[in-house]
Design a protein around this motif. Structure first.
Motif, short mmCIF file in Angstrom:
data_model
loop_
_atom_site.label_atom_id
_atom_site.label_comp_id
_atom_site.label_asym_id
_atom_site.label_seq_id
_atom_site.Cartn_x
_atom_site.Cartn_y
_atom_site.Cartn_z
N TRP A 81 -22.55 2.68 -35.20
CA TRP A 81 -21.90 3.72 -34.38
C TRP A 81 -22.91 4.82 -33.99
O TRP A 81 -22.53 5.95 -33.72
N GLN A 119 -15.19 6.83 -22.27
CA GLN A 119 -15.87 5.55 -22.08
C GLN A 119 -16.34 4.92 -23.39
O GLN A 119 -16.63 3.73 -23.42
N LEU A 120 -16.44 5.72 -24.45
CA LEU A 120 -16.89 5.20 -25.74
C LEU A 120 -15.69 4.80 -26.59
O LEU A 120 -14.71 5.54 -26.67
N MET A 178 -20.17 10.40 -21.75
CA MET A 178 -19.33 9.19 -21.81
C MET A 178 -18.18 9.38 -22.79
O MET A 178 -17.05 8.96 -22.53
N ASP A 179 -18.47 10.02 -23.91
CA ASP A 179 -17.45 10.27 -24.92
C ASP A 179 -16.34 11.16 -24.35
O ASP A 179 -15.14 10.89 -24.52
N TYR A 217 -27.01 12.98 -29.25
CA TYR A 217 -25.70 13.32 -28.66
C TYR A 217 -25.69 14.75 -28.12
O TYR A 217 -25.28 14.99 -26.98
N GLN A 268 -24.10 5.00 -18.30
CA GLN A 268 -22.90 5.70 -17.87
C GLN A 268 -22.12 4.93 -16.81
O GLN A 268 -20.97 5.28 -16.54
N LEU A 304 -24.41 9.76 -23.79
CA LEU A 304 -23.28 9.36 -24.63
C LEU A 304 -22.26 10.49 -24.80
O LEU A 304 -21.06 10.24 -24.94
N PHE A 349 -14.88 3.40 -30.52
CA PHE A 349 -15.40 3.15 -31.86
C PHE A 349 -14.35 2.36 -32.64
O PHE A 349 -13.26 2.87 -32.91
N ARG A 364 -27.95 -3.81 -24.91
CA ARG A 364 -27.95 -2.45 -24.38
C ARG A 364 -29.24 -2.19 -23.61
O ARG A 364 -29.23 -1.49 -22.58
N ARG A 418 -16.46 0.70 -20.24
CA ARG A 418 -16.29 0.97 -21.67
C ARG A 418 -17.52 0.47 -22.42
O ARG A 418 -18.07 -0.57 -22.12
N PHE A 419 -17.93 1.26 -23.41
CA PHE A 419 -18.97 0.87 -24.36
C PHE A 419 -18.28 0.83 -25.71
O PHE A 419 -17.96 1.85 -26.30
#
Length: 258
Positions: free
Chosen positions: A194, A230-231, A225-226, A215, A171, A222, A233, A73, A175-176
């Motif tokens: 996470w 893009q996130l 992105m969420d 967050y 960003q 993030l 889990f 990362r 996908r992350f």
């Protein structure tokens, strides 16, 4: 990494290019450096290594296993030339750790790590010598952690001066993907995989990613992105890095590496 490379090639074709990143000239050096080469130096080496590889110039998908998750990362946030498309973090400790992993007396590097962390994780000579101290996150000493830990607070944009490039580069991912192992006995706490961690001032209650200032104030982008999907889990019922061949093919290779 040899087994992972063979698995990918078996599914995607033998001509698929897979570059296992070795920090050092041989496996022994790579293992030693995983304990004792400063993380920022490792990231610099990887940035240079990837940039010079002609087969990666159009971008690539990246995976980081265990501490390689937060280190890869760092490549994305700091360098990202060439660009990472999808990033898969397998058991990476994105909020650091606060607890000793399972170390046996038969592993010299592991024993040396325990001695140094016990001596004082945030002492300058420990920070400059021991990789694991650079993501040692003591919730009982949050301000000391932010001031003295040389890697994790900076890469998480926790310091007063925020790095906008870190947000933009992260960003830019398609996908992350973050994989957490629900019965992880190596990572304390497992929620770090996470971006969760202990609430400041104690080491019992967990603050999830969405409950964190990281967050809410979107230090790394993030939250955005969420919202953009893009996130990802994922969780695996097992101990650290314990997953089946079938699961990895179905949930990772076929979804994010094709």
């Amino acid at each position: 990494m040899g087994g992972i490379s063979r698995m990918i090639k078996a599914e995607l074709g033998e001509d698929t290019y897979v570059l296992p990143l070795m920090v050092g000239s041989n496996i022994a050096d790579d293992m030693k450096n995983g304990f004792f080469m400063p993380v920022n130096d490792q990231v610099d080496l990887v940035c240079d290594m990837v940039k010079k590889d002609p087969r990666l110039q159009d971008g690539f998908n990246a995976m980081g296993f265990s501490q390689g998750g937060q280190f890869m990362r760092a490549y994305i946030q700091r360098c990202n030339t060439p660009k990472v498309h999808n990033f898969i973090s397998v058991g990476g400790q994105h909020q650091g750790v606060f607890g000793m992993p399972k170390c046996t007396g038969q592993n010299f590097f592991c024993e040396e790590m325990k001695v140094l962390l016990n001596a004082g994780a945030y002492l300058p000579f420990v920070q400059n010598y021991l990789v694991q101290a650079e993501y040692w996150h003591d919730p009982l000493q949050e301000e000391v952690y932010k001031k003295s830990c040389v890697f994790m607070p900076e890469i998480n944009n926790e310091l007063a001066a925020k790095n906008q490039t870190y947000r933009e580069n992260l960003q830019s991912l398609n996908r992350f993907v973050m994989i957490k192992f629900t019965k992880d006995t190596m990572v304390t706490p497992p929620e770090s995989e996470w971006f969760g961690f202990y609430a400041p001032g104690q080491d019992k209650e967990i603050t999830t990613l969405k409950e964190s200032d990281l967050y809410k104030e979107d230090w790394l982008g993030l939250q955005e992105m969420d919202k953009n999907g893009q996130l990802v889990f994922l969780s695996v019922e097992g101990d650290h890095l314990r997953f089946s061949h079938e699961w990895f093919v179905a949930e990772i290779i076929n979804k994010y590496l094709v």
